[in-house]
Scaffold this motif. Structure first.
Motif, PDB file in Angstrom:
ATOM      1  N   MET A 250      29.402  49.801  25.383  1.00 32.34           N
ATOM      2  CA  MET A 250      28.377  48.608  25.114  1.00 32.34           C
ATOM      3  C   MET A 250      27.876  49.425  23.567  1.00 32.34           C
TER       4      MET A 250
ATOM      5  N   ALA B 134      27.169  47.815  20.117  1.00 27.38           N
ATOM      6  CA  ALA B 134      25.845  47.236  19.253  1.00 27.38           C
ATOM      7  C   ALA B 134      25.708  48.010  18.092  1.00 27.38           C
TER       8      ALA B 134
ATOM      9  N   PHE C  51      23.637  43.446  24.103  1.00 29.87           N
ATOM     10  CA  PHE C  51      24.656  44.835  25.201  1.00 29.87           C
ATOM     11  C   PHE C  51      23.686  46.089  24.717  1.00 29.87           C
TER      12      PHE C  51
END
Length: 205
Positions: A42, A46, A175
């Motif tokens: 994640m 991002a 995220f």
């Protein structure tokens, strides 16, 4: 021969401790590894999204719309704390793996190869401290990220088209918060496992 066989017979109590230490160690290790991998993915999404995502903004004085980079100011702080939490998790994973090695040594029939109680308890104590530090780092990341998202949601006008990319809440921004939550969960699992083993093994070993 009889005395030698008695020396190399594994104590049932030691065997039970080794089995529990191995079970808790491996379960905790794989759970932390899975949650940590989710957090890392994640964060990668991002970070890469901050470079490749674009938002529509109006050109000042011109009716033509141009495309510019759309980033979220302040979210980099959350990413920084998230990376720090991942680094702390790597150290915790190393300590958890050491617990599984201790379990393997305890299963050895030769008592001379068994790890000392002080060494096992020291690793568990350091793992608990590292887990709390990791949770603190990821909590800081979650708090800063949610604060940025809250300020953006409050600044958004209701029922009006938004042309400023800095005021748009993107899925990539979410995220970062989800990565921090996964990190907190991973550190929580490791801390609970280490603290439980510490309290259980203290009178046993």
């Amino acid at each position: 021969m009889q005395a030698q066989s008695e020396v190399h017979t594994l104590n049932p109590k030691i065997e039970r401790i080794a089995n529990i230490l191995r079970l808790v160690g491996w379960v905790s290790l794989w759970l932390q590894l899975g949650l940590g991998a989710t957090s890392v993915l994640m964060l990668i999404f991002a970070i890469s999204g901050r470079s490749f995502s674009q938002a529509v903004t109006p050109a000042p004085g011109l009716p033509v719309r141009i495309y510019t980079q759309g980033t979220t100011p302040g979210l980099s702080i959350s990413i920084f704390w998230g990376i720090c939490g991942v680094l702390a998790l790597l150290f915790t994973l190393y300590l958890t793996f050491r617990l599984t090695r201790f379990a393997k040594r305890l299963r050895n029939p030769n008592p001379a190869l068994h790890p000392p109680k002080a060494e096992v308890m020291k690793v568990l104590r350091v793992a608990v401290i590292a887990g709390f530090v990791g949770m603190l780092l990821t909590i800081l990341g979650t708090g800063s990220g949610l604060g940025v998202l809250l300020s953006k949601s409050i600044a958004q006008p209701q029922g009006v088209a938004i042309y400023d990319p800095n005021r748009v809440i993107r899925s990539l921004d979410i995220f970062v918060a989800m990565a921090s939550m996964s990190g907190i969960t991973a550190h929580f699992v490791g801390t609970v496992a280490s603290l439980g083993l510490f309290n259980w093994l203290h009178p046993e070993l």
